[in-house]
Design an enzyme around this catalytic site. Structure first.
Site, PDB file in Angstrom:
ATOM      1  N   ALA A 136      45.689  52.843  -8.390  1.00  0.00           N
ATOM      2  CA  ALA A 136      46.032  52.153  -7.150  1.00  0.00           C
ATOM      3  C   ALA A 136      47.504  52.421  -6.861  1.00  0.00           C
ATOM      4  O   ALA A 136      48.367  52.158  -7.703  1.00  0.00           O
ATOM      5  CB  ALA A 136      45.779  50.662  -7.264  1.00  0.00           C
ATOM      6  N   ILE A 150      48.629  51.837 -12.230  1.00  0.00           N
ATOM      7  CA  ILE A 150      49.547  51.766 -11.100  1.00  0.00           C
ATOM      8  C   ILE A 150      50.117  53.153 -10.828  1.00  0.00           C
ATOM      9  O   ILE A 150      50.770  53.757 -11.676  1.00  0.00           O
ATOM     10  CB  ILE A 150      50.690  50.769 -11.366  1.00  0.00           C
ATOM     11  CG1 ILE A 150      50.123  49.378 -11.689  1.00  0.00           C
ATOM     12  CG2 ILE A 150      51.627  50.719 -10.160  1.00  0.00           C
ATOM     13  CD1 ILE A 150      49.275  48.771 -10.596  1.00  0.00           C
ATOM     14  N   LYS A 151      49.853  53.640  -9.621  1.00  0.00           N
ATOM     15  CA  LYS A 151      50.267  54.982  -9.215  1.00  0.00           C
ATOM     16  C   LYS A 151      51.517  54.879  -8.345  1.00  0.00           C
ATOM     17  O   LYS A 151      51.545  54.125  -7.375  1.00  0.00           O
ATOM     18  CB  LYS A 151      49.113  55.634  -8.451  1.00  0.00           C
ATOM     19  CG  LYS A 151      49.283  57.089  -8.095  1.00  0.00           C
ATOM     20  CD  LYS A 151      47.993  57.555  -7.414  1.00  0.00           C
ATOM     21  CE  LYS A 151      48.034  58.988  -6.989  1.00  0.00           C
ATOM     22  NZ  LYS A 151      46.773  59.359  -6.264  1.00  0.00           N
ATOM     23  N   LEU A 152      52.546  55.647  -8.718  1.00  0.00           N
ATOM     24  CA  LEU A 152      53.845  55.542  -8.053  1.00  0.00           C
ATOM     25  C   LEU A 152      54.344  56.914  -7.634  1.00  0.00           C
ATOM     26  O   LEU A 152      54.224  57.891  -8.387  1.00  0.00           O
ATOM     27  CB  LEU A 152      54.877  54.921  -8.999  1.00  0.00           C
ATOM     28  CG  LEU A 152      54.594  53.503  -9.495  1.00  0.00           C
ATOM     29  CD1 LEU A 152      54.990  53.355 -10.949  1.00  0.00           C
ATOM     30  CD2 LEU A 152      55.341  52.514  -8.633  1.00  0.00           C
TER      31      LEU A 152
END
Length: 223
Positions: free
Chosen positions: A55, A81-83
């Site tokens: 996400a 968590i995709k950054l």
């Protein structure tokens, strides 16, 4: 090497999950917007599956990024968590690692970015192939070189080859990556190889002959 479907299209995702050929789902804001996807409902639905699910959170303001992460982890702490690669993202990676939340850094285009993300503690790297090659950079060699460093230095970070547009790119990066973020089009193409199709037709025709012959023999045998 495992497949992640790079899509926010629920029909595509559900079909491949039913086939059992993908290990996860990843998407970006552009894909969500294209499908008019309800982001949080999408996460709720696919967090029910035993798959790798990412996400994405966006922006450079630390407090805002934290709020986005909190909304996602309320759904499931197993969502990765995709950054986007940036100083703010690397700072957040370090913080989330301390909390036991896994992270993936995306928009990684060179070795320096990859190494800094690894040092910050990223669990996954999205290494871009086709978009690199648009700039005249060998995207496949980039993935290979990062993989060599990870193996040599015994880093735990996993490689996700991304921005895959051709069958050649897919086949080649499979040698070096842990995952491939593949568009549905490339996965579906695997079912349409002309030799597979012609071979299938021949086998079906021959099997029909075998069954028909055996049935005729049984009828001719005295009771």
């Amino acid at each position: 090497m495992k497949y992640l479907i790079d899509s926010a299209n629920v029909e595509e995702i559900n079909r491949l999950l039913e086939l059992g050929v993908i290990s996860g789902v990843t998407a970006n804001p552009s894909l969500y917007e294209k499908q008019n996807t309800n982001f949080y409902e999408f996460l709720r639905e696919y967090s029910k599956f035993d798959i790798l699910l990412t996400a994405e959170v966006v922006g450079d303001h630390h407090v805002n990024l934290i709020r986005q992460v909190e909304k996602i982890t309320e759904i499931s702490k197993d969502i990765i968590i995709k950054l986007n690669y940036s100083p703010a993202s690397l700072k957040l990676v370090k913080l989330l690692k301390e909390k036991g939340i896994k992270t993936a850094i995306t928009l990684v285009f060179d070795m320096n970015q990859a190494m800094l993300a690894i040092n910050a503690g990223a669990d996954y790297l999205f290494l871009f192939v086709a978009r690199n090659e648009e700039l005249g950079v060998d995207g496949i060699a980039f993935v290979e070189n990062v993989a060599k460093v990870i193996e040599k230095k015994n880093y735990s970070t996993k490689i996700i080859a991304a921005s895959i547009r051709t069958k050649y790119q897919l086949e080649t990066v499979a040698l070096y990556s842990d995952y491939i973020a593949a568009p549905n089009k490339l996965i579906e193409e695997s079912f349409n190889h002309r030799l597979t199709i012609s071979g299938k037709k021949q086998f079906e025709a021959d099997m029909a002959k075998i069954i028909r012959t055996q049935e005729e023999i049984q009828i001719e045998q005295p009771q």
